[in-house]
Write a protein that holds these residues in place. Structure first.
Motif, PDB file in Angstrom:
ATOM      1  N   LEU A  71       3.732   3.048   8.932  1.00  0.00           N
ATOM      2  CA  LEU A  71       2.397   3.217   8.358  1.00  0.00           C
ATOM      3  C   LEU A  71       2.028   4.687   8.465  1.00  0.00           C
ATOM      4  O   LEU A  71       1.890   5.225   9.566  1.00  0.00           O
ATOM      5  CB  LEU A  71       1.381   2.357   9.112  1.00  0.00           C
ATOM      6  CG  LEU A  71       1.738   0.862   9.190  1.00  0.00           C
ATOM      7  CD1 LEU A  71       0.714   0.099  10.014  1.00  0.00           C
ATOM      8  CD2 LEU A  71       1.837   0.269   7.788  1.00  0.00           C
ATOM      9  N   VAL A  72       1.924   5.325   7.318  1.00  0.00           N
ATOM     10  CA  VAL A  72       1.701   6.771   7.315  1.00  0.00           C
ATOM     11  C   VAL A  72       0.199   7.071   7.278  1.00  0.00           C
ATOM     12  O   VAL A  72      -0.500   6.702   6.328  1.00  0.00           O
ATOM     13  CB  VAL A  72       2.397   7.422   6.094  1.00  0.00           C
ATOM     14  CG1 VAL A  72       2.179   8.926   6.097  1.00  0.00           C
ATOM     15  CG2 VAL A  72       3.877   7.094   6.088  1.00  0.00           C
ATOM     16  N   GLN A  73      -0.260   7.725   8.319  1.00  0.00           N
ATOM     17  CA  GLN A  73      -1.672   8.113   8.467  1.00  0.00           C
ATOM     18  C   GLN A  73      -2.617   6.993   8.029  1.00  0.00           C
ATOM     19  O   GLN A  73      -3.548   7.201   7.270  1.00  0.00           O
ATOM     20  CB  GLN A  73      -1.930   9.413   7.704  1.00  0.00           C
ATOM     21  CG  GLN A  73      -1.180  10.551   8.387  1.00  0.00           C
ATOM     22  CD  GLN A  73      -1.364  11.899   7.745  1.00  0.00           C
ATOM     23  OE1 GLN A  73      -1.454  11.988   6.522  1.00  0.00           O
ATOM     24  NE2 GLN A  73      -1.414  12.938   8.554  1.00  0.00           N
ATOM     25  N   ASP A  74      -2.325   5.820   8.547  1.00  0.00           N
ATOM     26  CA  ASP A  74      -3.151   4.644   8.282  1.00  0.00           C
ATOM     27  C   ASP A  74      -3.943   4.382   9.563  1.00  0.00           C
ATOM     28  O   ASP A  74      -3.370   4.081  10.600  1.00  0.00           O
ATOM     29  CB  ASP A  74      -2.223   3.465   7.953  1.00  0.00           C
ATOM     30  CG  ASP A  74      -2.963   2.156   7.781  1.00  0.00           C
ATOM     31  OD1 ASP A  74      -4.164   2.074   8.131  1.00  0.00           O
ATOM     32  OD2 ASP A  74      -2.329   1.187   7.324  1.00  0.00           O
TER      33      ASP A  74
ATOM     34  N   LYS B  68       9.201  11.725   9.082  1.00  0.00           N
ATOM     35  CA  LYS B  68       9.248  10.501   8.267  1.00  0.00           C
ATOM     36  C   LYS B  68      10.626   9.820   8.309  1.00  0.00           C
ATOM     37  O   LYS B  68      10.730   8.613   8.535  1.00  0.00           O
ATOM     38  CB  LYS B  68       8.867  10.836   6.815  1.00  0.00           C
ATOM     39  CG  LYS B  68       8.508   9.620   6.015  1.00  0.00           C
ATOM     40  CD  LYS B  68       8.199   9.978   4.582  1.00  0.00           C
ATOM     41  CE  LYS B  68       6.760  10.372   4.372  1.00  0.00           C
ATOM     42  NZ  LYS B  68       6.464  10.821   3.001  1.00  0.00           N
TER      43      LYS B  68
ATOM     44  N   ARG C 166       0.833  -1.214   0.000  1.00  0.00           N
ATOM     45  CA  ARG C 166       0.000   0.000   0.000  1.00  0.00           C
ATOM     46  C   ARG C 166       0.865   1.261   0.000  1.00  0.00           C
ATOM     47  O   ARG C 166       1.982   1.242   0.553  1.00  0.00           O
ATOM     48  CB  ARG C 166      -0.898   0.023   1.242  1.00  0.00           C
ATOM     49  CG  ARG C 166      -2.002  -1.005   1.193  1.00  0.00           C
ATOM     50  CD  ARG C 166      -2.881  -0.848   2.410  1.00  0.00           C
ATOM     51  NE  ARG C 166      -3.949  -1.839   2.383  1.00  0.00           N
ATOM     52  CZ  ARG C 166      -4.839  -1.994   3.335  1.00  0.00           C
ATOM     53  NH1 ARG C 166      -4.804  -1.229   4.416  1.00  0.00           N
ATOM     54  NH2 ARG C 166      -5.780  -2.899   3.231  1.00  0.00           N
ATOM     55  N   SER C 167       0.297   2.339  -0.542  1.00  0.00           N
ATOM     56  CA  SER C 167       1.099   3.570  -0.624  1.00  0.00           C
ATOM     57  C   SER C 167       1.382   4.160   0.761  1.00  0.00           C
ATOM     58  O   SER C 167       2.306   4.950   0.934  1.00  0.00           O
ATOM     59  CB  SER C 167       0.382   4.601  -1.496  1.00  0.00           C
ATOM     60  OG  SER C 167      -0.896   4.816  -0.958  1.00  0.00           O
ATOM     61  N   SER C 168       0.597   3.769   1.760  1.00  0.00           N
ATOM     62  CA  SER C 168       0.823   4.303   3.112  1.00  0.00           C
ATOM     63  C   SER C 168       1.936   3.545   3.857  1.00  0.00           C
ATOM     64  O   SER C 168       2.281   3.912   4.978  1.00  0.00           O
ATOM     65  CB  SER C 168      -0.473   4.206   3.925  1.00  0.00           C
ATOM     66  OG  SER C 168      -0.947   2.867   3.921  1.00  0.00           O
TER      67      SER C 168
END
Ligand SMILES: Nc1ccn([C@@H]2O[C@H](COP(=O)(O)O)[C@@H](O)[C@H]2O)c(=O)n1
Length: 298
Positions: free
Chosen positions: A269-272, A258, A7-9
């Motif tokens: 996991l970015v803003q997931d 980041k 996933r892009s996140s």
């Protein structure tokens, strides 16, 4: 293949390490695994419908539990100390005294407010706290496979327990290490029990509490979930760790933080707001190596 990892996140610094760690964990099986998770903004959502989700402290700081003056002081303290908590320009050691100050002041305020035990359940019910999407699968799957879940929180243990109880996932495989309230015989808060746990001293609590938990012994493989760099220390109580896979939820100040997160956690996991990735990893640990990783060519 674990499709959720594409996933892009999801950001992974060293995919081969993740792959090797999962391979070793799969080979060792569920009997060697323990899961260690932070609570606020890790097992709970950080945001929902554009609003920030309250953490266990925020739930207690509601106006009908504490007075107006206290609410204002809480807000001022948060405005002073939260930026220090999350900045990447100070080291953990430099942050520590500020965190002790923040937590000590908040605990003193809550004691002054004579918070009542019998109101906690209502406070949680009325709050907008919400566990991450997929929480039921996560908690139930660990119970089913008899994998211990150690929840390690610098929040308020009594409130945390109430949140998971009200969501019907306070299973017997869960152990909570947190700041617990000490109520007098009339149910009024008079102190906090034991050693104070803040965002950056979880290693001390891990060594003094988690190390002694017999349910965790003989389980050298760890899946660790956190949202703060301090959470990486939650596994410090394990005597002889073998394989540790760390997952970091990067909820806020994404660009500024980041790099530090990617350099520190195995999987970021970015803003997931979901537990999809940890759930997929847990599922993969149950499947054969070929099935779970063979299509992975990153
Ligand atoms: N007075 C306070 C003190 C802390 N917080 C936040 O609570 C979080 C609790 O810790 P976890 O270990 O469960 O993540 C922490 O990240 C602080 O930002 C607060 O809101 N008010």
């Amino acid at each position: 293949m674990i499709p959720e990892l594409s996933r892009s996140s999801v950001i992974i610094r060293e995919f081969s390490r993740v792959k090797e760690t999962l391979r070793a964990m799969q080979a060792a099986g569920a009997g060697s695994l323990q899961v260690i998770a932070d609570f606020d903004s890790t097992l709970t959502r950080f945001a929902h419908n554009g609003a920030q989700v309250p953490n266990t402290h925020n739930i207690l700081e509601k106006k009908w539990l504490v007075n107006e003056d206290c609410s204002e002081k809480v807000m001022e303290l948060s405005n002073t100390y939260h930026p220090i908590e999350i900045t990447t320009s100070l080291s953990m050691e430099e942050k520590m005294p500020h965190m002790v100050e923040w937590w000590t002041k908040i605990h003193e305020l809550l004691i002054q407010q004579k918070v009542r035990k019998d109101l906690l359940s209502h406070a949680v019910k009325e709050s907008s706290v919400i566990l991450r999407d997929g929480y039921k699968v996560f908690f139930d799957c660990l119970l089913e496979r008899q994998v211990p879940l150690l929840i390690f929180s610098a929040g308020v243990g009594d409130v945390l327990e109430e949140v998971i109880r009200q969501n019907h996932v306070f299973h017997p495989n869960i152990h909570v290490i947190s700041n617990y309230m000490d109520f007098d015989h009339t149910g009024v808060l008079r102190a906090f029990k034991g050693q104070l746990i803040h965002s950056y001293n979880k290693h001390e609590a891990a060594q003094s509490h988690a190390a002694g938990l017999k349910e965790l012994q003989g389980r050298p493989n760890v899946l660790l979930l956190g949202d703060s760099l301090g959470d990486l220390k939650m596994a410090d109580g394990i005597a002889e760790p073998q394989n540790t896979l760390t997952i970091g939820f990067l909820n806020e100040q994404v660009e500024e933080r980041k790099e530090a997160y990617v350099n520190s956690f195995d999987v970021v996991l970015v803003q997931d707001e979901t537990l999809d990735v940890p759930n997929a990893i847990l599922r993969s640990l149950n499947r054969s190596l070929g099935e779970s990783l063979s299509h992975t060519n990153r």
